[in-house]
Design an enzyme around this catalytic site. Structure first.
Site: not given
Ligand SMILES: NC(=O)c1ccc[n+]([C@@H]2O[C@H](COP(=O)([O-])OP(=O)(O)OC[C@H]3O[C@@H](n4cnc5c(N)ncnc54)[C@H](OP(=O)(O)O)[C@@H]3O)[C@@H](O)[C@H]2O)c1
Length: 262
Positions: A158, A160
């Site tokens: 998430y 990233a």
């Protein structure tokens, strides 16, 4: 009850697209734009019942059942834009999903799906709608997260995806500035929406999580969708014409505390 349309302020955005606009932050954003006098606000999502629910709240809201991760979804939104004359003043990339997983046991399929929605979806829809975006004067607003610049354990995928969105905000702002199109983002902290229940938590678990979360927030409270939507409309407003490439965090100060702990 359906609200009555208000007369538009002469400079208010007239045509708006909000992805994931049927619930949570997206829904509050779509309603804010509509209440501020937008002529049309397209709200997208995959669940027709949720879209119909929100569309019943204000006559400016136009529901479009569309999966943002697909070209067909983007085409459906573009078709609705065509129906009102082919112009978009504000595009809000809000649709998003969350996943958790420890390094070494991240589910690749869940990661693929998350990137398809949170990252690729914004590319596909921007590609499709950019020719319709008002230039000069148009605006793109992303809904990112403090995790994009200050990641937490167990949510690396998430985080990233939001880091990618942060990069789009700055990079696209530079690319589109010569055309007079601005790109900004909001990064909300803990906001009580259905995202938590959609990922399998019970209401009691979410209550407990939010009680706990509030203790880590310097201001002592978690947020509600309207704490975020008012900044989205402000970033898109013509009065913010000199602001681009910025990521605004609103989280009661939680990000500052986490940054100091690292
Ligand atoms: N709540 C928080 O604490 C928080 C904090 C930081 C950032 N955010 C970000 O805020 C944004 C909105 O989240 P929220 O908290 O308001 O949660 P939410 O109520 O679950 O909203 C997410 C919306 O995205 C839509 N969506 C998901 N996948 C989609 C797809 N493939 N195509 C089209 N629509 C899709 C969902 O509708 P359907 O399922 O019907 O498609 C839903 O309406 C997300 O980007 C999230 O990462 C939230």
């Amino acid at each position: 009850m359906t609200e009555q349309p208000q007369p538009s302020a002469p400079s208010a955005p007239r045509y708006v697209v909000v992805t994931g606009g049927a619930t949570g932050i997206g829904r509050a954003t779509a309603l804010d734009f509509a209440r501020q006098g937008a002529t049309g606000v397209i709200v997208t999502g995959r669940r027709k019942d949720k879209l119909d629910e929100v569309a019943a709240l204000h006559p400016a809201l136009v529901p479009v059942c569309a999966d943002v991760s697909t070209q067909e979804g983007a085409d459906a939104v573009a078709e609705a834009v065509e129906a009102w004359g082919g112009t978009v003043d504000v595009l809000v990339h809000n649709a998003g999903v969350h996943t958790i997983g420890a390094v070494g046991s991240i589910d690749p399929e869940a990661a693929r799906e998350l990137f398809a929605i949170n990252v690729l979806g914004t590319i596909i829809l921007t590609n499709r709608l950019l020719p319709a975006l008002t230039a000069p004067g148009g605006s793109i607003v992303f809904v990112t997260s403090p995790a994009g610049h200050n990641p937490t354990p167990m949510a690396s995928v998430y985080a990233a995806s939001k880091a990618a969105v942060d990069t789009f905000t700055r990079s696209w702002a530079l690319e589109l500035a010569p055309r007079g199109i601005r790109v900004n983002a909001v990064a909300p902290g803990w906001v009580r929406t259905e995202v938590y229940e959609s990922h399998g938590m019970t209401t009691e678990q979410v209550d407990e999580l939010f009680q706990q979360a509030a203790t880590s927030v310097p201001m002592g409270v978690t947020g509600v969708p309207e704490d975020v939507s008012r900044w989205i409309t402000l970033l898109a407003a013509p009065g913010s014409a000199w602001m681009t490439g910025q990521i605004l965090t609103m989280d009661g100060g939680a990000d500052l505390v986490r940054a100091r702990q690292v």
